[in-house]
Design a protein around this motif. Structure first.
Motif, PDB file in Angstrom:
ATOM      1  N   TRP A 237       0.848  -1.193   0.000  1.00 58.31           N
ATOM      2  CA  TRP A 237       0.000   0.000   0.000  1.00 58.31           C
ATOM      3  C   TRP A 237       0.884   1.244   0.000  1.00 58.31           C
ATOM      4  O   TRP A 237       2.039   1.201   0.443  1.00 58.31           O
ATOM      5  CB  TRP A 237      -0.883   0.033   1.252  1.00 58.31           C
ATOM      6  CG  TRP A 237      -1.949  -1.016   1.277  1.00 58.31           C
ATOM      7  CD1 TRP A 237      -2.514  -1.667   0.214  1.00 58.31           C
ATOM      8  CD2 TRP A 237      -2.596  -1.546   2.454  1.00 58.31           C
ATOM      9  NE1 TRP A 237      -3.459  -2.562   0.640  1.00 58.31           N
ATOM     10  CE2 TRP A 237      -3.546  -2.499   2.005  1.00 58.31           C
ATOM     11  CE3 TRP A 237      -2.481  -1.288   3.815  1.00 58.31           C
ATOM     12  CZ2 TRP A 237      -4.362  -3.213   2.899  1.00 58.31           C
ATOM     13  CZ3 TRP A 237      -3.287  -1.991   4.699  1.00 58.31           C
ATOM     14  CH2 TRP A 237      -4.218  -2.944   4.243  1.00 58.31           C
ATOM     15  N   VAL A 238       0.335   2.344  -0.474  1.00 58.22           N
ATOM     16  CA  VAL A 238       1.046   3.619  -0.473  1.00 58.22           C
ATOM     17  C   VAL A 238       1.000   4.195   0.940  1.00 58.22           C
ATOM     18  O   VAL A 238      -0.076   4.454   1.482  1.00 58.22           O
ATOM     19  CB  VAL A 238       0.419   4.601  -1.477  1.00 58.22           C
ATOM     20  CG1 VAL A 238       1.124   5.949  -1.415  1.00 58.22           C
ATOM     21  CG2 VAL A 238       0.489   4.017  -2.896  1.00 58.22           C
ATOM     22  N   ALA A 239       2.168   4.385   1.547  1.00 54.98           N
ATOM     23  CA  ALA A 239       2.236   4.812   2.947  1.00 54.98           C
ATOM     24  C   ALA A 239       1.696   6.225   3.149  1.00 54.98           C
ATOM     25  O   ALA A 239       1.018   6.505   4.143  1.00 54.98           O
ATOM     26  CB  ALA A 239       3.678   4.726   3.443  1.00 54.98           C
ATOM     27  N   GLU A 240       1.979   7.132   2.217  1.00 56.53           N
ATOM     28  CA  GLU A 240       1.628   8.536   2.388  1.00 56.53           C
ATOM     29  C   GLU A 240       0.127   8.758   2.540  1.00 56.53           C
ATOM     30  O   GLU A 240      -0.308   9.639   3.294  1.00 56.53           O
ATOM     31  CB  GLU A 240       2.152   9.345   1.200  1.00 56.53           C
ATOM     32  CG  GLU A 240       1.955  10.845   1.348  1.00 56.53           C
ATOM     33  CD  GLU A 240       2.520  11.623   0.173  1.00 56.53           C
ATOM     34  OE1 GLU A 240       2.618  12.857   0.281  1.00 56.53           O
ATOM     35  OE2 GLU A 240       2.874  10.994  -0.850  1.00 56.53           O
ATOM     36  N   THR A 241      -0.677   7.966   1.852  1.00 60.67           N
ATOM     37  CA  THR A 241      -2.126   8.184   1.879  1.00 60.67           C
ATOM     38  C   THR A 241      -2.867   7.170   2.750  1.00 60.67           C
ATOM     39  O   THR A 241      -4.092   7.239   2.868  1.00 60.67           O
ATOM     40  CB  THR A 241      -2.696   8.112   0.452  1.00 60.67           C
ATOM     41  OG1 THR A 241      -2.385   6.812  -0.113  1.00 60.67           O
ATOM     42  CG2 THR A 241      -2.089   9.185  -0.440  1.00 60.67           C
ATOM     43  N   TYR A 242      -2.137   6.247   3.358  1.00 61.50           N
ATOM     44  CA  TYR A 242      -2.784   5.161   4.096  1.00 61.50           C
ATOM     45  C   TYR A 242      -3.690   5.672   5.218  1.00 61.50           C
ATOM     46  O   TYR A 242      -4.860   5.270   5.318  1.00 61.50           O
ATOM     47  CB  TYR A 242      -1.724   4.212   4.657  1.00 61.50           C
ATOM     48  CG  TYR A 242      -2.256   3.238   5.681  1.00 61.50           C
ATOM     49  CD1 TYR A 242      -3.071   2.177   5.301  1.00 61.50           C
ATOM     50  CD2 TYR A 242      -1.958   3.391   7.041  1.00 61.50           C
ATOM     51  CE1 TYR A 242      -3.570   1.283   6.240  1.00 61.50           C
ATOM     52  CE2 TYR A 242      -2.455   2.498   7.985  1.00 61.50           C
ATOM     53  CZ  TYR A 242      -3.259   1.451   7.579  1.00 61.50           C
ATOM     54  OH  TYR A 242      -3.759   0.585   8.522  1.00 61.50           O
ATOM     55  N   GLU A 243      -3.194   6.551   6.080  1.00 60.54           N
ATOM     56  CA  GLU A 243      -3.974   7.018   7.231  1.00 60.54           C
ATOM     57  C   GLU A 243      -5.233   7.752   6.781  1.00 60.54           C
ATOM     58  O   GLU A 243      -6.314   7.564   7.355  1.00 60.54           O
ATOM     59  CB  GLU A 243      -3.126   7.926   8.128  1.00 60.54           C
ATOM     60  CG  GLU A 243      -1.990   7.213   8.849  1.00 60.54           C
ATOM     61  CD  GLU A 243      -2.474   6.230   9.901  1.00 60.54           C
ATOM     62  OE1 GLU A 243      -3.670   6.266  10.257  1.00 60.54           O
ATOM     63  OE2 GLU A 243      -1.646   5.417  10.357  1.00 60.54           O
ATOM     64  N   ASP A 244      -5.118   8.615   5.770  1.00 64.63           N
ATOM     65  CA  ASP A 244      -6.281   9.354   5.280  1.00 64.63           C
ATOM     66  C   ASP A 244      -7.324   8.401   4.707  1.00 64.63           C
ATOM     67  O   ASP A 244      -8.521   8.552   4.970  1.00 64.63           O
ATOM     68  CB  ASP A 244      -5.865  10.367   4.206  1.00 64.63           C
ATOM     69  CG  ASP A 244      -5.192  11.599   4.803  1.00 64.63           C
ATOM     70  OD1 ASP A 244      -5.335  11.808   6.023  1.00 64.63           O
ATOM     71  OD2 ASP A 244      -4.542  12.334   4.049  1.00 64.63           O
ATOM     72  N   GLN A 245      -6.877   7.447   3.912  1.00 62.86           N
ATOM     73  CA  GLN A 245      -7.813   6.488   3.322  1.00 62.86           C
ATOM     74  C   GLN A 245      -8.523   5.697   4.419  1.00 62.86           C
ATOM     75  O   GLN A 245      -9.735   5.467   4.352  1.00 62.86           O
ATOM     76  CB  GLN A 245      -7.067   5.523   2.395  1.00 62.86           C
ATOM     77  CG  GLN A 245      -6.422   6.154   1.178  1.00 62.86           C
ATOM     78  CD  GLN A 245      -7.428   6.588   0.132  1.00 62.86           C
ATOM     79  OE1 GLN A 245      -7.694   7.778  -0.026  1.00 62.86           O
ATOM     80  NE2 GLN A 245      -8.001   5.634  -0.573  1.00 62.86           N
ATOM     81  N   LEU A 246      -7.768   5.300   5.438  1.00 67.22           N
ATOM     82  CA  LEU A 246      -8.336   4.515   6.534  1.00 67.22           C
ATOM     83  C   LEU A 246      -9.368   5.334   7.305  1.00 67.22           C
ATOM     84  O   LEU A 246     -10.464   4.838   7.624  1.00 67.22           O
ATOM     85  CB  LEU A 246      -7.209   4.050   7.467  1.00 67.22           C
ATOM     86  CG  LEU A 246      -7.520   2.871   8.394  1.00 67.22           C
ATOM     87  CD1 LEU A 246      -7.741   1.601   7.590  1.00 67.22           C
ATOM     88  CD2 LEU A 246      -6.389   2.668   9.394  1.00 67.22           C
ATOM     89  N   SER A 247      -9.041   6.598   7.609  1.00 70.64           N
ATOM     90  CA  SER A 247      -9.947   7.440   8.387  1.00 70.64           C
ATOM     91  C   SER A 247     -11.243   7.751   7.639  1.00 70.64           C
ATOM     92  O   SER A 247     -12.282   8.001   8.253  1.00 70.64           O
ATOM     93  CB  SER A 247      -9.248   8.746   8.783  1.00 70.64           C
ATOM     94  OG  SER A 247      -8.942   9.517   7.634  1.00 70.64           O
ATOM     95  N   GLN A 248     -11.167   7.729   6.313  1.00 71.42           N
ATOM     96  CA  GLN A 248     -12.356   8.013   5.501  1.00 71.42           C
ATOM     97  C   GLN A 248     -13.123   6.743   5.129  1.00 71.42           C
ATOM     98  O   GLN A 248     -14.101   6.797   4.383  1.00 71.42           O
ATOM     99  CB  GLN A 248     -11.938   8.750   4.226  1.00 71.42           C
ATOM    100  CG  GLN A 248     -11.349  10.133   4.474  1.00 71.42           C
ATOM    101  CD  GLN A 248     -10.778  10.763   3.217  1.00 71.42           C
ATOM    102  OE1 GLN A 248     -11.225  10.484   2.107  1.00 71.42           O
ATOM    103  NE2 GLN A 248      -9.783  11.616   3.380  1.00 71.42           N
ATOM    104  N   GLY A 249     -12.651   5.611   5.638  1.00 74.42           N
ATOM    105  CA  GLY A 249     -13.323   4.362   5.322  1.00 74.42           C
ATOM    106  C   GLY A 249     -13.082   3.881   3.911  1.00 74.42           C
ATOM    107  O   GLY A 249     -13.814   3.018   3.395  1.00 74.42           O
ATOM    108  N   GLU A 250     -12.034   4.401   3.266  1.00 71.08           N
ATOM    109  CA  GLU A 250     -11.703   4.016   1.896  1.00 71.08           C
ATOM    110  C   GLU A 250     -10.636   2.925   1.902  1.00 71.08           C
ATOM    111  O   GLU A 250      -9.864   2.787   2.852  1.00 71.08           O
ATOM    112  CB  GLU A 250     -11.176   5.228   1.109  1.00 71.08           C
ATOM    113  CG  GLU A 250     -12.150   6.394   1.024  1.00 71.08           C
ATOM    114  CD  GLU A 250     -13.312   6.106   0.093  1.00 71.08           C
ATOM    115  OE1 GLU A 250     -13.161   5.222  -0.790  1.00 71.08           O
ATOM    116  OE2 GLU A 250     -14.367   6.750   0.248  1.00 71.08           O
ATOM    117  N   GLU A 251     -10.582   2.166   0.817  1.00 68.09           N
ATOM    118  CA  GLU A 251      -9.540   1.157   0.678  1.00 68.09           C
ATOM    119  C   GLU A 251      -8.185   1.834   0.466  1.00 68.09           C
ATOM    120  O   GLU A 251      -8.101   2.853  -0.229  1.00 68.09           O
ATOM    121  CB  GLU A 251      -9.837   0.241  -0.515  1.00 68.09           C
ATOM    122  CG  GLU A 251     -10.989  -0.711  -0.281  1.00 68.09           C
ATOM    123  CD  GLU A 251     -10.687  -1.719   0.823  1.00 68.09           C
ATOM    124  OE1 GLU A 251      -9.658  -2.415   0.728  1.00 68.09           O
ATOM    125  OE2 GLU A 251     -11.477  -1.800   1.781  1.00 68.09           O
TER     126      GLU A 251
END
Length: 318
Positions: A237-251
């Motif tokens: 997974w792309v580390a830079e966007t992982y937290e944002d995607q997780l917090s928004q409920g996105e894959e």
């Protein structure tokens, strides 16, 4: 990164295999061809790309990426466990020690994820808390890190058969490996995975899960074989966007072969029937992703080997 025009011009020449009679009879897996010679195995990594247990297309430079990326990881982990690699005389070729592969694939998972019926998250979402021999705590969310990486081994299915997921205890109970060897394999796999996560993160990627193959040399040494931490054998997974995607409920943004699987799944193909024909655009994007993955993980620019690959290999003295 190679430009689109260069990659597309090489699609007709994508490397699907070669016969080298001087090395004996060719044997083939989904991606690699190999020849046995004087106790050594000549592994030739093609551009063939498989998913859903089918060879679907061929992608320029994919074979080179897999071969050279595995060579990189063998070097990065040889202080943890030995490996079968002897030499890499060509971007698509590895000379390896002949080993007896173990009848178990070692799958290491660092995150709770997945949507298939065998995936950790799928079983967890149904309310199961003991999965593959492990007890999972309450309150886990999809795609978050596990408290500690775990091993969920599989048997190696014979040709035409699917692998079977088993527990770590069953590896010994079924006599697939003796207890001492299995403990050695598990310890090595977890250490290699930890090393892989550390190095991947430096390149901006999260190593989510992977599979390892191990075997034994003629002198009894347990070694790492096949491939290591490639887009074919691992999820990133792309580390830079992982937290944002997780917090928004996105894959999470994937950076592996999942991109290809999704393309086919969106067109209704999941392994049955005739697959859609891969477009030039898809093949180009897959090639560029594999190259980018190599460059992120190794910190090196890929030096493209010449095409046709068959001509290059015919002149090698292996």
């Amino acid at each position: 990164m190679l430009d689109t025009q260069t990659i597309q011009s090489l699609i007709p020449q994508a490397f699907t295999g070669v016969d080298l009679p001087q090395l004996g009879t060719r044997q083939s897996g989904k991606v690699r061809d190999f020849f046995l010679s004087d106790g050594k195995r000549v592994l030739i990594t093609t551009d063939r790309l498989s998913a859903f247990d089918r060879i679907l297309t061929a992608v320029p430079f994919k074979g080179q990426v897999l071969n050279q990326l595995s060579a990189f990881w063998f070097e990065q982990t040889q202080d943890i466990i030995g490996n079968h690699q002897l030499a890499v005389p060509d971007p698509n070729v590895t000379i390896a020690i002949e080993c007896k592969p173990f009848p178990v694939e070692v799958v290491v998972r660092g995150y709770i994820s997945g949507v298939t019926t065998t995936a950790l998250w799928y079983r967890y979402s149904l309310g199961e808390r003991r999965i593959y021999g492990y007890d999972f705590p309450e309150g886990l969310s999809k795609n978050e890190p596990l408290p500690e990486p775990i091993i969920t081994p599989t048997t190696k299915g014979r040709e035409g058969e699917h692998d079977e997921r088993i527990t770590c205890a069953e590896v010994v109970e079924r006599g697939l490996l003796d207890r001492a060897t299995w403990e050695e394999v598990q310890a090595a796999a977890l250490a290699v995975f930890k090393r892989g996560q550390e190095i991947a993160l430096r390149g901006g990627l999260i190593l989510v899960d992977t599979k390892y193959e191990l075997g034994r040399t003629s002198n009894g040494q347990v070694v790492l074989i096949d491939e290591v931490h490639t887009p074919d054998s691992s999820r990133f997974w792309v580390a830079e966007t992982y937290e944002d995607q997780l917090s928004q409920g996105e894959e999470p943004e994937n950076f592996d072969k999942e991109f290809l699987r999704l393309w086919y799944a969106q067109r209704g193909y999941r392994g049955d029937g005739e697959p859609p024909v891969a477009t030039r655009e898809l093949i180009t994007q897959v090639s560029q992703r594999y190259i980018a993955c190599y460059e992120k993980l190794t910190g090196q620019t890929l030096e493209p080997g010449s095409y046709p690959v068959e001509e290059r290999l015919a002149s090698l003295h292996l």
